[in-house]
Design a protein around this motif. Structure first.
Motif, PDB file in Angstrom:
ATOM      1  N   LEU A  76       0.375 -23.589 -15.170  1.00  0.00           N
ATOM      2  CA  LEU A  76       1.421 -24.603 -15.025  1.00  0.00           C
ATOM      3  C   LEU A  76       0.823 -25.988 -14.818  1.00  0.00           C
ATOM      4  CD1 LEU A  76       4.021 -22.754 -12.785  1.00  0.00           C
ATOM      5  CD2 LEU A  76       4.323 -23.483 -15.145  1.00  0.00           C
ATOM      6  N   LEU A  77      -0.246 -26.047 -14.030  1.00  0.00           N
ATOM      7  CA  LEU A  77      -0.858 -27.352 -13.762  1.00  0.00           C
ATOM      8  C   LEU A  77      -1.469 -27.927 -15.030  1.00  0.00           C
ATOM      9  CD1 LEU A  77      -2.506 -27.050 -10.269  1.00  0.00           C
ATOM     10  CD2 LEU A  77      -0.592 -28.469 -10.937  1.00  0.00           C
ATOM     11  N   LEU A  78      -2.125 -27.051 -15.834  1.00  0.00           N
ATOM     12  CA  LEU A  78      -2.715 -27.542 -17.080  1.00  0.00           C
ATOM     13  C   LEU A  78      -1.627 -28.089 -17.998  1.00  0.00           C
ATOM     14  CD1 LEU A  78      -5.463 -24.873 -17.873  1.00  0.00           C
ATOM     15  CD2 LEU A  78      -5.763 -27.260 -17.200  1.00  0.00           C
ATOM     16  N   VAL A  79      -0.513 -27.364 -18.095  1.00  0.00           N
ATOM     17  CA  VAL A  79       0.579 -27.853 -18.938  1.00  0.00           C
ATOM     18  C   VAL A  79       1.095 -29.174 -18.401  1.00  0.00           C
ATOM     19  CG1 VAL A  79       2.888 -27.360 -19.808  1.00  0.00           C
ATOM     20  CG2 VAL A  79       1.216 -25.534 -19.655  1.00  0.00           C
ATOM     21  N   TYR A 133      -1.067 -31.985 -19.353  1.00  0.00           N
ATOM     22  CA  TYR A 133      -0.813 -32.354 -20.757  1.00  0.00           C
ATOM     23  C   TYR A 133       0.471 -33.184 -20.863  1.00  0.00           C
ATOM     24  CZ  TYR A 133       1.115 -32.127 -25.381  1.00  0.00           C
ATOM     25  OH  TYR A 133       1.710 -32.492 -26.563  1.00  0.00           O
ATOM     26  N   LEU A 134       1.527 -32.713 -20.177  1.00  0.00           N
ATOM     27  CA  LEU A 134       2.802 -33.428 -20.255  1.00  0.00           C
ATOM     28  C   LEU A 134       2.644 -34.860 -19.756  1.00  0.00           C
ATOM     29  CD1 LEU A 134       5.396 -30.810 -18.973  1.00  0.00           C
ATOM     30  CD2 LEU A 134       5.099 -31.637 -21.296  1.00  0.00           C
ATOM     31  N   ILE A 135       1.923 -35.015 -18.640  1.00  0.00           N
ATOM     32  CA  ILE A 135       1.798 -36.351 -18.048  1.00  0.00           C
ATOM     33  C   ILE A 135       0.968 -37.265 -18.944  1.00  0.00           C
ATOM     34  CG2 ILE A 135       0.853 -37.628 -16.097  1.00  0.00           C
ATOM     35  CD1 ILE A 135       1.460 -35.170 -14.390  1.00  0.00           C
ATOM     36  N   LEU A 136      -0.128 -36.726 -19.489  1.00  0.00           N
ATOM     37  CA  LEU A 136      -1.038 -37.598 -20.244  1.00  0.00           C
ATOM     38  C   LEU A 136      -0.655 -37.719 -21.713  1.00  0.00           C
ATOM     39  CD1 LEU A 136      -4.471 -36.570 -18.709  1.00  0.00           C
ATOM     40  CD2 LEU A 136      -3.010 -38.484 -18.111  1.00  0.00           C
ATOM     41  N   ALA A 188      14.340 -41.465 -18.678  1.00  0.00           N
ATOM     42  CA  ALA A 188      14.467 -40.947 -20.037  1.00  0.00           C
ATOM     43  C   ALA A 188      14.389 -39.425 -19.992  1.00  0.00           C
ATOM     44  CB  ALA A 188      13.340 -41.515 -20.904  1.00  0.00           C
ATOM     45  N   PRO A 189      14.998 -38.724 -20.968  1.00  0.00           N
ATOM     46  CA  PRO A 189      15.002 -37.252 -20.910  1.00  0.00           C
ATOM     47  C   PRO A 189      13.599 -36.648 -20.836  1.00  0.00           C
ATOM     48  CG  PRO A 189      16.286 -38.062 -22.791  1.00  0.00           C
ATOM     49  CD  PRO A 189      15.792 -39.246 -22.067  1.00  0.00           C
ATOM     50  N   GLU A 190      12.627 -37.246 -21.585  1.00  0.00           N
ATOM     51  CA  GLU A 190      11.251 -36.700 -21.527  1.00  0.00           C
ATOM     52  C   GLU A 190      10.690 -36.843 -20.120  1.00  0.00           C
ATOM     53  OE1 GLU A 190      12.165 -38.983 -23.718  1.00  0.00           O
ATOM     54  OE2 GLU A 190      11.658 -38.354 -25.770  1.00  0.00           O
ATOM     55  N   MET A 191      10.978 -38.004 -19.521  1.00  0.00           N
ATOM     56  CA  MET A 191      10.456 -38.254 -18.164  1.00  0.00           C
ATOM     57  C   MET A 191      11.053 -37.256 -17.182  1.00  0.00           C
ATOM     58  SD  MET A 191      10.610 -42.341 -17.913  1.00  0.00           S
ATOM     59  CE  MET A 191       9.384 -43.382 -18.672  1.00  0.00           C
ATOM     60  N   LEU A 192      12.356 -37.045 -17.313  1.00  0.00           N
ATOM     61  CA  LEU A 192      13.019 -36.128 -16.391  1.00  0.00           C
ATOM     62  C   LEU A 192      12.448 -34.722 -16.543  1.00  0.00           C
ATOM     63  CD1 LEU A 192      15.239 -35.952 -14.288  1.00  0.00           C
ATOM     64  CD2 LEU A 192      16.795 -35.244 -16.088  1.00  0.00           C
ATOM     65  N   PHE A 193      12.235 -34.321 -17.807  1.00  0.00           N
ATOM     66  CA  PHE A 193      11.693 -32.985 -18.048  1.00  0.00           C
ATOM     67  C   PHE A 193      10.302 -32.861 -17.420  1.00  0.00           C
ATOM     68  CE2 PHE A 193       8.984 -30.209 -20.650  1.00  0.00           C
ATOM     69  CZ  PHE A 193       9.632 -29.014 -20.412  1.00  0.00           C
ATOM     70  N   THR A 194       9.444 -33.878 -17.650  1.00  0.00           N
ATOM     71  CA  THR A 194       8.096 -33.831 -17.096  1.00  0.00           C
ATOM     72  C   THR A 194       8.147 -33.754 -15.573  1.00  0.00           C
ATOM     73  OG1 THR A 194       7.445 -35.230 -18.921  1.00  0.00           O
ATOM     74  CG2 THR A 194       5.849 -34.956 -17.165  1.00  0.00           C
TER      75      THR A 194
END
Lengths: 236, 226
Positions: B19-22, B25-28, B182-188
């Protein structure tokens, strides 16, 4: 009810009598508070080169900004010193065991010790305040400031006595008590310093109502919480 | 007993690392850069989950302290102590990530504002909690004293936050996101909260099982001495 009030007053009277006979805590606490004030004046009193940069009214203003902080830091430090002694003294000659053996509720011991400490600290403040007024050239004789002092002192004593009972059985209790005490009383220190500050700046009673509210809330919450958990703090 | 520990230690760590690796990836790579605060704002996705967990840790300490004082069962004390240790680490991380963010958006490492200062007070209270443990002369007394602080500390934190907010009225209130997320931000953000919560649970369980082993060893040592 009236019986436990009598018991509370008896414990309080015992503490005050033993203090008035020896006066060792009172003297050391007063000298300590005075020293803190003196040290802070060395730290904050503007030197000659700074004095040139400002006009006299501005310098007065700066002094009014620093004064409440110095006053309350000296009182809090002095308070911690007296809380340390409050239970350490009981322990030295086994009085604490005797006190716990008494057929009274633990809440009564807490209230008695707390009121004794409260009266003691208020007497210290009665001596410190005029001294401070002279040294910092500010007038603290204002009903609002008296009210702030009483409310803040009640809060300090509530927390201080609880933690004093708790740290009396640990190693290095003189160090432990301030570490426990200061973070918890942060809201009181902020409220007392800001409230005193705005009164010294000429603010009205209404301008400090927020701070008074916080102090009342703190006092009420911590008296109730302490009454519930004090018995675990002094349990053998 | 042994098998249970083994099982616990294989599933959760793998999950939390994955989960942390994902989430890294999501953050960067995935989330869009915030327009006004720029790249550094990405620290937000670490900062918020850790902050929530630091509060959760101290809530666990509070609840377990009450249970310990009322039941006197060792397990509550062990959970409370482990939660306090993990909580202190997470709170320290909140302060560090908060400072990084503050430096980029306000220009200073530290602002005496409400959030940062109350987090600092929280940190100090629970450092005191752990210090009582190490200064206590007997285990039981340490546990009791710590529980008293766990309860008193819990009550002091909201009132500190309130007083710091009043004190802080001169500072501008920072709007974090004027237009919402933004939706991507909320998901991340939600993903990171889940990932860090799993990590937190993993740390907590590790600490509890270590503490159980310590208790076991102490018992054995005691029985050998006799």
């Amino acid at each position: 009810m009236s019986k436990s009030i009598g018991q509370i007053l008896a414990i309080m009277r015992k503490d005050l009598i033993s203090e008035s006979r020896t006066r060792d805590v009172a003297v050391s606490v007063l000298v300590f508070a005075l020293l803190v004030i003196v040290v802070f004046s060395f730290a904050f009193e503007p030197g000659a080169e700074v004095t040139k940069m400002f006009t006299n009214p501005q310098l007065e203003q700066i002094k009014l900004l620093v004064a409440p902080g110095v006053l309350w830091v000296s009182i809090v430090f002095a308070g911690v010193l007296s809380f340390n002694r409050s239970f350490a003294q009981e322990k030295e000659k086994g009085c604490l065991d005797a006190l716990k053996l008494c057929p009274i509720d633990k809440e009564v011991i807490y209230m008695g010790k707390m009121l004794g400490s409260l009266v003691f600290l208020l007497i210290v403040e009665i001596i410190i305040f005029p001294l401070f007024s002279v040294l910092f050239n500010v007038s603290l004789l204002d009903p609002a400031i008296v009210l702030i002092a009483v409310l803040a002192t009640i809060g300090f004593v509530c927390v201080g006595i609880l933690f004093s009972a708790l740290s009396v059985y640990t190693k290095a209790r003189e160090i432990l008590l301030p570490i426990l005490f200061f973070p918890i009383v942060t809201p009181l220190i902020i409220a007392a310093v800001r409230g005193t500050g705005s009164i010294l700046q000429g603010g009205s009673f209404g301008s400090i109502s927020n701070w008074l509210g916080i102090m009342v809330a703190f006092d009420v919450i911590f008296i109730i919480v302490s009454l519930f958990i004090f018995e675990y703090a002094i349990e053998e | 007993m042994k098998e249970r520990i083994m099982q616990k230690s294989s599933i959760l760590p793998v999950t939390s690392v994955a989960l942390l690796l994902v989430s890294v990836y999501l953050i960067l790579g995935y989330v869009p850069t915030e327009s006004t605060m720029g790249w550094v704002q990405r620290v937000f996705y670490f900062h918020v989950p850790i902050a929530w967990l630091s509060y959760l840790a101290f809530f666990i300490v509070f609840v377990c302290s009450i249970f310990y004082l009322s039941t006197r069962e060792r397990k509550w004390d062990i959970i409370a102590r482990s939660a306090a240790e993990v909580g202190v680490v997470f709170t320290a991380l909140v302060l560090v990530t908060g400072s990084i963010w503050a430096k980029s958006s306000w220009g200073t490492w530290w602002e005496w504002n409400e959030r940062l200062t109350s987090e600092l007070v929280l940190w100090l209270v629970y450092i005191a909690y752990l210090m009582v443990r190490s200064f206590a002369t007997e285990e039981d007394r340490g546990a009791r004293s710590a529980a008293v602080i766990g309860i008193a500390g819990f009550f002091s934190v909201p009132i500190s936050a309130l007083s710091i907010r009043l004190w802080d009225t001169v500072h501008p209130q920072v709007d974090i996101f004027k237009g919402g997320l933004a939706p991507e931000m909320l998901f991340t953000l939600l993903f990171c909260i889940v990932a860090f919560t799993v990590l937190f649970v993993q740390f907590l369980l590790m600490r509890i099982s270590m503490r159980n082993v310590e208790v076991e060893i102490a018992k054995l040592r005691y029985s050998f001495r006799r």
